[in-house]
Design a protein around this motif. Sequence first.
Motif, PDB file in Angstrom:
ATOM      1  N   GLN A 120       0.828  -1.208   0.000  1.00 47.08           N
ATOM      2  CA  GLN A 120       0.000   0.000   0.000  1.00 47.08           C
ATOM      3  C   GLN A 120       0.864   1.260   0.000  1.00 47.08           C
ATOM      4  OE1 GLN A 120      -0.924   1.632   3.476  1.00 47.08           O
ATOM      5  NE2 GLN A 120      -1.810   3.337   2.340  1.00 47.08           N
ATOM      6  N   ASP A 141      -4.078  -9.144  -1.119  1.00 47.02           N
ATOM      7  CA  ASP A 141      -4.878  -8.060  -0.536  1.00 47.02           C
ATOM      8  C   ASP A 141      -4.098  -6.746  -0.524  1.00 47.02           C
ATOM      9  OD1 ASP A 141      -6.708 -10.023  -0.182  1.00 47.02           O
ATOM     10  OD2 ASP A 141      -6.593 -10.088   2.007  1.00 47.02           O
ATOM     11  N   ARG A 144      -4.203  -5.205  -3.909  1.00 46.37           N
ATOM     12  CA  ARG A 144      -5.534  -4.623  -4.176  1.00 46.37           C
ATOM     13  C   ARG A 144      -5.676  -3.287  -3.467  1.00 46.37           C
ATOM     14  NH1 ARG A 144      -8.527 -10.258  -3.492  1.00 46.37           N
ATOM     15  NH2 ARG A 144      -8.420 -10.952  -5.646  1.00 46.37           N
ATOM     16  N   GLU A 149      -2.246  -2.145 -10.612  1.00 47.40           N
ATOM     17  CA  GLU A 149      -2.856  -3.268 -11.326  1.00 47.40           C
ATOM     18  C   GLU A 149      -2.224  -4.560 -10.805  1.00 47.40           C
ATOM     19  OE1 GLU A 149      -3.446  -5.084 -15.818  1.00 47.40           O
ATOM     20  OE2 GLU A 149      -2.259  -3.271 -15.539  1.00 47.40           O
ATOM     21  N   LEU A 150      -3.070  -5.512 -10.435  1.00 44.30           N
ATOM     22  CA  LEU A 150      -2.573  -6.805  -9.940  1.00 44.30           C
ATOM     23  C   LEU A 150      -2.635  -7.821 -11.065  1.00 44.30           C
ATOM     24  CD1 LEU A 150      -1.786  -8.881  -7.739  1.00 44.30           C
ATOM     25  CD2 LEU A 150      -4.224  -9.056  -7.173  1.00 44.30           C
TER      26      LEU A 150
END
Length: 397
Positions: A120, A141, A144, A149-150
């Motif tokens: 993050q 997580d 996200r 972009e994952l």
Amino acid sequence: MARQRLSDRVAAARAERAARLALRRRREVEAREGARVLVDGRQLLSFCSNDYLGLGQHLDVVAALQEAAAWHGLGSTGSPAVSGHHGEHAAFEREMAQWLGYPRALLLGSGYLANLAVLQSLLREGDVCVQDKLNHACLIDGARLSGAELKRYPHLDVEAALRQLMSRRDGAAILATDGVFSMDGDSAPLADLALVARAQGATLFVDDAHGIGVLGPDGRGSVAAAGLGPREVPLLLLPLGKAFGGQGAVLLGPEDLVGHVAETARPYLYSTAPAPAMAAAMRASLRLIRGQAWRRAKLASLVARFRRGAAALGLPLQESFTPIQPLLLGENRRALEVAAALEERGYLVAAIRPPTVPEGQARLRITLSVDHSEADVDGLLAALAEAVKPPTRPVTI
Ligand SMILES: Cc1ncc(COP(=O)(O)O)c(C=O)c1O
């Protein structure tokens, strides 16, 4: 549209999970002595703990915790940037950085929290985070939460990782992988991933929750076992709930990136710092990990013994040479039946079901520990020989 009632929604979701045999129930551990546990009133031999080196109950570790708590009290009194950063935390961070040869270390409250914090704070919209499909949930997580972009590549597929990185050349990129995969026990191809990351200008980030302490020279984990170091793996996360036998996680990396996490990561800044006594206990664990190589040797010999025995029984073993030895059983019902049959014979092994593992890949996640003896492993194998046979009674959960 009418407002939905949360209790109706959760009742429907629970009924649906019950139909899939996907309900989860906590077991109450009343007492533990090594691998012997008293669970819901029954004495069982556990083969599902992550205390691989048996340090969670080591006298030195417990004494360090008690002594530090006696001096400093229990709680850290605040978040790290307010009043919670303690000398015990700082000393442990310095020792970890020195041991592994990284410029900087940062202690966080848990591995889950740490992965949220790292991704993050370092990534943002317009960036890309490329991950192995079987990475732990907290890496997924974290990506996200970051807004990047994952992209998830098939398990261990280095070429797919390369293609995914090549398809996004703008923004920053992190290539993230477990060192040892938590539900499969196999190892990431770190040397090849490091080459891909370097060629693509991406930062390789390894979560070595299950490799640290267990693998590599001096127990330095998957990165050292692959002959790599801070140059090839700039960011390394080491959760402490496994071989360290405690709680928390240490992030290692360059000054600037780790400093940025410490100054900006919301899961770090807005959460009470870990207990100083836990940091003291983890320093004691570190001394034992470094000083008692016999623990790794014993563990490796138990793993080899289990694999030999399981192969002789024709059990469906995975390509894992770590203490995580999953037995793939397929449907949830089958995994629950075998776990229940083992428990009848005195063994505690949890049935792992989706969404923790992919659909149709329910399994027993058997873990070995220094707390086991050879006779314990032989006993489990004998119980498995019986339990893996077709069931005679319906399962209840
Ligand atoms: C690979 C991996 N990363 C992170 C975690 C989370 O660490 P923690 O339990 O400290 O939150 C786990 C399991 O717990 C894990 O298996």
